[in-house]
Design a protein around this motif. Structure first.
Motif, PDB file in Angstrom:
ATOM      1  N   ARG A  89     -38.806 -34.979 -74.346  1.00 45.63           N
ATOM      2  CA  ARG A  89     -39.933 -35.307 -75.208  1.00 45.63           C
ATOM      3  C   ARG A  89     -40.894 -36.267 -74.509  1.00 45.63           C
ATOM      4  O   ARG A  89     -42.116 -36.114 -74.606  1.00 45.63           O
ATOM      5  CB  ARG A  89     -39.433 -35.940 -76.513  1.00 45.63           C
ATOM      6  CG  ARG A  89     -38.507 -35.073 -77.319  1.00 45.63           C
ATOM      7  CD  ARG A  89     -39.133 -33.778 -77.737  1.00 45.63           C
ATOM      8  NE  ARG A  89     -40.293 -33.974 -78.576  1.00 45.63           N
ATOM      9  CZ  ARG A  89     -41.076 -32.997 -79.018  1.00 45.63           C
ATOM     10  NH1 ARG A  89     -40.816 -31.757 -78.663  1.00 45.63           N
ATOM     11  NH2 ARG A  89     -42.112 -33.246 -79.794  1.00 45.63           N
TER      12      ARG A  89
ATOM     13  N   LEU B 233     -50.667 -35.307 -80.823  1.00 48.88           N
ATOM     14  CA  LEU B 233     -49.893 -36.451 -80.340  1.00 48.88           C
ATOM     15  C   LEU B 233     -49.117 -37.096 -81.495  1.00 48.88           C
ATOM     16  O   LEU B 233     -47.974 -37.525 -81.311  1.00 48.88           O
ATOM     17  CB  LEU B 233     -50.824 -37.472 -79.686  1.00 48.88           C
ATOM     18  CG  LEU B 233     -51.510 -37.021 -78.398  1.00 48.88           C
ATOM     19  CD1 LEU B 233     -52.471 -38.095 -77.898  1.00 48.88           C
ATOM     20  CD2 LEU B 233     -50.490 -36.707 -77.310  1.00 48.88           C
TER      21      LEU B 233
ATOM     22  N   ASP C  53     -40.381 -36.910 -82.259  1.00 50.63           N
ATOM     23  CA  ASP C  53     -39.483 -37.808 -81.532  1.00 50.63           C
ATOM     24  C   ASP C  53     -38.583 -38.574 -82.502  1.00 50.63           C
ATOM     25  O   ASP C  53     -37.366 -38.681 -82.285  1.00 50.63           O
ATOM     26  CB  ASP C  53     -40.300 -38.793 -80.686  1.00 50.63           C
ATOM     27  CG  ASP C  53     -40.925 -38.131 -79.477  1.00 50.63           C
ATOM     28  OD1 ASP C  53     -40.490 -37.019 -79.131  1.00 50.63           O
ATOM     29  OD2 ASP C  53     -41.844 -38.716 -78.893  1.00 50.63           O
TER      30      ASP C  53
ATOM     31  N   LEU D 148     -46.127 -35.049 -82.094  1.00 48.38           N
ATOM     32  CA  LEU D 148     -45.099 -35.308 -81.080  1.00 48.38           C
ATOM     33  C   LEU D 148     -44.330 -36.583 -81.405  1.00 48.38           C
ATOM     34  O   LEU D 148     -43.097 -36.621 -81.286  1.00 48.38           O
ATOM     35  CB  LEU D 148     -45.744 -35.424 -79.698  1.00 48.38           C
ATOM     36  CG  LEU D 148     -46.193 -34.128 -79.020  1.00 48.38           C
ATOM     37  CD1 LEU D 148     -46.781 -34.441 -77.648  1.00 48.38           C
ATOM     38  CD2 LEU D 148     -45.040 -33.149 -78.880  1.00 48.38           C
ATOM     39  N   ASP D 149     -45.039 -37.638 -81.782  1.00 47.91           N
ATOM     40  CA  ASP D 149     -44.371 -38.895 -82.126  1.00 47.91           C
ATOM     41  C   ASP D 149     -43.456 -38.709 -83.342  1.00 47.91           C
ATOM     42  O   ASP D 149     -42.337 -39.250 -83.384  1.00 47.91           O
ATOM     43  CB  ASP D 149     -45.413 -39.980 -82.419  1.00 47.91           C
ATOM     44  CG  ASP D 149     -46.220 -40.350 -81.185  1.00 47.91           C
ATOM     45  OD1 ASP D 149     -45.716 -40.114 -80.063  1.00 47.91           O
ATOM     46  OD2 ASP D 149     -47.348 -40.845 -81.340  1.00 47.91           O
TER      47      ASP D 149
ATOM     48  N   ARG E 260     -44.787 -35.248 -73.368  1.00 54.46           N
ATOM     49  CA  ARG E 260     -45.975 -36.003 -73.780  1.00 54.46           C
ATOM     50  C   ARG E 260     -46.754 -36.496 -72.566  1.00 54.46           C
ATOM     51  O   ARG E 260     -47.984 -36.429 -72.528  1.00 54.46           O
ATOM     52  CB  ARG E 260     -45.573 -37.194 -74.651  1.00 54.46           C
ATOM     53  CG  ARG E 260     -46.770 -37.906 -75.269  1.00 54.46           C
ATOM     54  CD  ARG E 260     -46.369 -39.166 -76.024  1.00 54.46           C
ATOM     55  NE  ARG E 260     -47.465 -39.708 -76.799  1.00 54.46           N
ATOM     56  CZ  ARG E 260     -48.474 -40.411 -76.295  1.00 54.46           C
ATOM     57  NH1 ARG E 260     -48.515 -40.673 -74.988  1.00 54.46           N
ATOM     58  NH2 ARG E 260     -49.452 -40.868 -77.082  1.00 54.46           N
TER      59      ARG E 260
END
Length: 433
Positions: free
Chosen positions: A53, A281, A288, A284-285, A57
């Motif tokens: 991950r 983004l 995670d 993605l966070d 990114r």
């Protein structure tokens, strides 16, 4: 005589002896191995996932910043009213004195570089093939400052000949079946105005440079043209569409929004790379955090096997516990012995998991390439992910989080069976011996 200090050497020796179960106590040994393997696999998966991950990114951001501006300054659209018909027309904002604006923006503290550009949408065609393309009119010096575009390992051609043609992405070159020296026709819908209306503008250019920015969408649509030629081609003589701005810390690009607007003057607007990709983004966070929670549950489930193994160990060692208590061991000492048994299991499993996780993260790109070969390209699709490979970035903080979580859970789940062993009545334990 003073009592021994907690976690003395004899407590470690007893715990290590109990952990190495004899053949007659094979059940305990099997549970220990199951616990170690489960924790190792959980830690391995956690480290590898966090590394992938983080690498994804980093690669995603690097491909964006390697071929795009950190911020873009442009003028707001303008309304023009026809004094005879009272009709209102909205025209795109243009930057008239773009060199002066670029110089003013370059003086903002923290700005490293500025560049005026022309942007336009065209249809590119060659060899009976066609593709939609986005044209960027830039100067040769500004093109050379883009690291992903001028990378010699992923590009072909001579940038010194850029003024004599155009630079295109590898995706366009592949779809149009063209190479260096070939001609590509660019067709713009808004061309010359005639008595019969606006006719499309068609012009052929020589391909002098082919690049790969590392992003599928950029390589498949991006065309670079000398800015003077772009101004002529798109009827933008003497003006620019935008001024690209590059700052010292792209991750904090929002800090420069207000200073850039103030420097650009009235009517200026700013669009950052985070505005363009912020939702992705953020996703993605969020992923995670979700993946960390899910894999933490897996580590917890694996750690629970330690509890089962220790309960069986306490049951099998009831006679030994009674003897140790009658010899003078306190409840605290017995509790620490069995706590160390579970702690050893968690530590060993964590160490193995860290080694396997690091090895997996370091070789994930090769593993994905093998899977992609086996599945004929189905394992990793650049048109879906946007980048061409699955990277991994090992970070000390991610490894520390995985190790800390594994050890914490392993230590917590040992408390209950260890307390059960400590509270065992030695008389009851030896009654039937």
């Amino acid at each position: 005589m003073s009592s021994p200090a907690p976690f003395s050497r004899y407590e470690f020796l007893i715990a290590w002896r109990y952990l190495r179960a004899r053949r007659a106590e094979g059940g305990v040994s099997v549970m220990t191995w199951i616990s170690i393997i489960g924790i190792a696999l959980g830690v391995m998966a956690l480290i590898a996932t966090l590394a992938v991950r983080a690498g994804f990114r980093t690669e995603f951001v690097d491909t964006i910043l390697g071929a795009n501006a950190h911020s873009t300054v442009y003028m707001a659209p303008q309304e023009i009213r026809n004094e005879y018909t009272t009709d209102v027309y909205v025209v795109p904002g243009r930057i008239q004195d773009y060199d002066a604006m670029a110089d003013k923006l370059a003086l903002v503290p923290g700005v490293t570089r500025t560049a005026a550009i022309i942007r336009g949408q065209v249809m590119a065609s060659a060899n009976d093939n066609s593709n939609v393309a986005e044209v960027f009119g830039v100067s040769l010096d500004d093109l050379k400052a883009m690291p992903r575009i001028v990378d010699p390992e992923t590009s072909v051609g001579d940038l010194a000949q850029f003024d004599q043609g155009i630079a295109i992405g590898s995706g366009i070159a592949r779809e149009l079946a063209v190479g260096l020296g070939d001609k590509v026709r660019l067709i713009a819908p808004e061309g010359a105005k005639t008595a019969f209306g606006t006719s499309p503008r068609v012009k052929a250019y020589t391909v002098t440079y082919i690049f790969s920015a590392g992003r599928y969408d950029i390589d498949r649509t991006r065309v670079y043209m000398p800015i003077a030629e772009a101004q002529s081609y798109f009827n933008r003589e003497g003006v620019a569409d935008e001024v690209e701005v590059f700052v010292e810390d792209p991750e904090r690009v929002a800090d420069w929004t207000l200073p850039l607007i103030e420097a650009a003057g009235q009517g200026a607007q700013v669009w950052t790379w985070q505005d363009a990709s912020g939702s992705f983004l953020s996703a993605l966070d969020m992923e995670d955090d979700v993946m960390f929670v899910i894999l933490s549950v897996l580590v917890l489930i694996a750690s629970m096997n330690i509890t089962s193994g220790l309960i069986m160990l306490v049951k099998n060692k009831g006679r030994d516990i009674g003897i140790l208590r009658t010899m003078g061991l306190t409840e605290g000492a017995v509790m620490r012995v069995f706590f160390l048994c579970g702690a050893f299991t968690g530590i060993i499993g964590t160490i193995i998991g860290v080694i396997l996780g690091v090895l997996l993260a370091l070789n994930v790109d090769s593993i994905m390439a093998l899977l992609n070969t086996i599945t004929s390209g189905g394992a990793w699709q650049p048109e879906v992910r946007g980048i061409y490979r699955l990277p991994a970035e090992l970070r000390a903080w991610d490894i520390f989080r995985a190790v800390g979580l594994s050890l914490l859970l392993s230590f917590i789940v040992t408390i209950f069976p260890a307390r059960r062993a400590a509270r065992m009545n030695p008389v009851e334990a030896l009654r039937y011996e």
